[in-house]
Write a protein that holds these residues in place. Structure first.
Motif, short mmCIF file in Angstrom:
data_model
loop_
_atom_site.label_atom_id
_atom_site.label_comp_id
_atom_site.label_asym_id
_atom_site.label_seq_id
_atom_site.Cartn_x
_atom_site.Cartn_y
_atom_site.Cartn_z
N LEU A 1 -79.40 -9.91 54.24
CA LEU A 1 -78.67 -9.57 55.48
C LEU A 1 -79.13 -8.22 56.12
O LEU A 1 -79.17 -7.97 57.18
CB LEU A 1 -77.15 -9.43 55.00
N LEU A 2 -79.47 -7.19 55.17
CA LEU A 2 -80.25 -6.03 55.56
C LEU A 2 -81.44 -5.97 56.29
O LEU A 2 -82.01 -5.13 57.06
CB LEU A 2 -80.25 -5.01 54.45
N ASP A 3 -82.16 -7.39 56.09
CA ASP A 3 -83.37 -7.36 56.88
C ASP A 3 -83.48 -7.31 58.27
O ASP A 3 -84.31 -6.71 58.74
CB ASP A 3 -83.97 -8.98 56.25
N GLY A 4 -82.53 -7.65 58.95
CA GLY A 4 -82.38 -7.47 60.44
C GLY A 4 -81.74 -6.25 60.83
O GLY A 4 -81.79 -6.02 61.79
N VAL A 5 -81.40 -5.31 59.83
CA VAL A 5 -80.75 -3.95 60.26
C VAL A 5 -81.90 -3.09 60.55
O VAL A 5 -81.76 -2.39 61.57
CB VAL A 5 -79.64 -3.74 59.12
N ASP A 6 -82.66 -2.81 59.68
CA ASP A 6 -83.77 -1.84 59.56
C ASP A 6 -84.44 -1.97 60.94
O ASP A 6 -84.94 -0.81 61.61
CB ASP A 6 -84.85 -1.82 58.55
N GLY A 7 -84.89 -3.12 61.38
CA GLY A 7 -85.56 -3.15 62.75
C GLY A 7 -84.77 -2.61 63.80
O GLY A 7 -85.06 -2.04 64.74
N LYS A 8 -83.26 -3.17 63.77
CA LYS A 8 -82.46 -2.47 64.79
C LYS A 8 -82.41 -1.10 64.66
O LYS A 8 -82.25 -0.34 65.98
CB LYS A 8 -81.09 -3.23 64.80
N VAL A 9 -82.31 -0.51 63.65
CA VAL A 9 -82.10 0.98 63.52
C VAL A 9 -83.39 1.65 64.01
O VAL A 9 -83.17 2.70 64.57
CB VAL A 9 -81.87 1.19 62.03
N ALA A 10 -84.50 1.05 63.84
CA ALA A 10 -85.75 1.78 64.39
C ALA A 10 -85.75 1.57 65.69
O ALA A 10 -86.14 2.74 66.34
CB ALA A 10 -86.85 0.89 63.82
N ARG A 11 -85.47 0.58 66.36
CA ARG A 11 -85.35 0.38 67.90
C ARG A 11 -84.56 1.45 68.41
O ARG A 11 -84.64 2.02 69.33
CB ARG A 11 -85.11 -0.94 68.34
N ARG A 12 -83.15 1.52 67.89
CA ARG A 12 -82.09 2.30 68.60
C ARG A 12 -82.47 3.72 68.40
O ARG A 12 -82.02 4.40 69.34
CB ARG A 12 -80.59 1.85 67.93
N THR A 13 -83.12 4.05 67.33
CA THR A 13 -83.23 5.57 66.93
C THR A 13 -84.62 6.02 67.62
O THR A 13 -84.99 7.18 67.34
CB THR A 13 -83.18 5.66 65.49
N GLY A 14 -85.62 5.14 67.95
CA GLY A 14 -86.73 5.46 68.39
C GLY A 14 -87.69 5.98 67.31
O GLY A 14 -88.47 6.59 67.58
N LYS B 1 -90.65 -15.68 63.20
CA LYS B 1 -89.52 -15.02 62.62
C LYS B 1 -88.37 -15.82 61.97
O LYS B 1 -87.96 -15.66 60.93
CB LYS B 1 -89.11 -13.89 63.81
N THR B 2 -88.11 -16.92 63.01
CA THR B 2 -87.08 -17.65 62.40
C THR B 2 -87.57 -18.28 61.22
O THR B 2 -86.94 -18.85 60.10
CB THR B 2 -86.82 -18.90 63.48
N VAL B 3 -88.59 -18.85 60.85
CA VAL B 3 -89.21 -19.52 59.79
C VAL B 3 -89.30 -18.75 58.51
O VAL B 3 -89.01 -19.10 57.55
CB VAL B 3 -90.70 -20.11 60.04
N ALA B 4 -89.64 -17.38 58.91
CA ALA B 4 -89.84 -16.53 57.75
C ALA B 4 -88.32 -16.21 57.22
O ALA B 4 -88.11 -16.05 55.84
CB ALA B 4 -90.50 -15.13 58.13
N ALA B 5 -87.33 -16.11 58.16
CA ALA B 5 -86.10 -15.68 57.61
C ALA B 5 -85.53 -16.86 56.87
O ALA B 5 -84.70 -16.90 56.02
CB ALA B 5 -84.92 -15.68 58.79
#
Length: 259
Positions: A109-122, A186-190
């Motif tokens: 579940l956290l796999d998709g969180v770090d990428g979003k955090v990186a983009r939002r915080t630059g 990305k879908t296949v990896a998930a």
């Protein structure tokens, strides 16, 4: 130079804290389930290896700060270390399936969180992307080892395919070329993590788990095959363009040399 040393010291502190949290999680797991020597040794080896590799990578990357996204990934790494220890311990005693599945589910579940955090915080970085990818790949490898004890060694193909690709890229450098972004990839990896989690949780009958994991393997073979074909065609195109440019340039250089 002093400022760089200060940044480096802070980054090393982050990795040390991560290793400390990993050991704390192992202690909690050990007290909860009575984890044996195999689980402890594997978990400690994972914690040390993560600390050593990440510390070296951070020193070479010269990042000014660890960043919130990398902290999320480090947290996922801790969970993956717990899963790794439980899987190693399962070879000595019956594994706590519910606990193993819970740690795996949170890590996925956290796999998709770090990428979003990186983009939002630059704070996106090449190191962060590589860190995230390596954690994902190792979790899939560990899960495939666990599921293979029930469904058969062929499941190891799922966890080993990415590492086989890395070895192949050493022998064929054209495989190292960057790939275009792909939602399907990305879908296949998930899907790999989800399918292995379902099979590992043992909630379905054996034939159903077998079908789920076969679906994961089939989609992974398709994804890798598609990417390899694209890289091969792209490498041929680049080579042909280079040959054409050389064929055009050589007569021009010869003409200039004879003037």
């Amino acid at each position: 130079m002093a400022l760089n040393n200060t940044y480096d010291a802070r980054l090393q502190q982050e990795t040390a804290v991560g290793a400390g949290v990993q050991i704390l999680l192992l202690a909690l797991l050990g007290s909860a389930i009575g984890m044996g020597p195999a689980g402890w040794l594997t978990g400690l080896a994972f914690a040390f290896a993560t600390w050593a590799v990440l510390s070296r990578a951070l020193h070479r990357s010269r990042l000014s700060s660890f960043g919130p996204a990398n902290r999320v990934t480090l947290g996922r790494t801790t969970l993956v270390g717990g899963v790794t220890a439980l899987v190693a311990d399962s070879f000595e005693s019956a594994p706590p399936v519910t606990l193993l599945a819970a740690l795996t589910a949170v890590a996925l579940l956290l796999d998709g969180v770090d990428g979003k955090v990186a983009r939002r915080t630059g704070t996106s970085s090449a190191l962060g992307a590589r860190f995230d990818m390596e954690v994902d790949a190792f979790l899939i490898l560990v899960l495939s080892v666990y599921v293979s004890t029930r469904l058969g060694p062929w499941v190891l193909l799922i966890g080993g395919m990415r590492y086989a690709f890395v070895v192949a890229a050493r022998l064929a450098p054209w495989l190292n070329a960057p790939l275009p972004p792909s939602f399907a990839r990305k879908t296949v990896a998930a899907l790999q993590g989800i399918c292995l989690l379902v099979a590992g949780a043992q909630l379905l009958p054996l034939p159903a788990d077998l079908a789920v994991v076969l679906l994961a393997l089939g989609s992974l073979v398709w994804s890798f095959g598609r990417d390899v074909v694209w890289l091969w065609r792209n490498a041929r195109t680049v080579t042909e363009e280079a040959v054409t440019d050389r064929a055009v340039a050589e007569p021009m250089l010869l003409e200039l040399a004879t003037r």
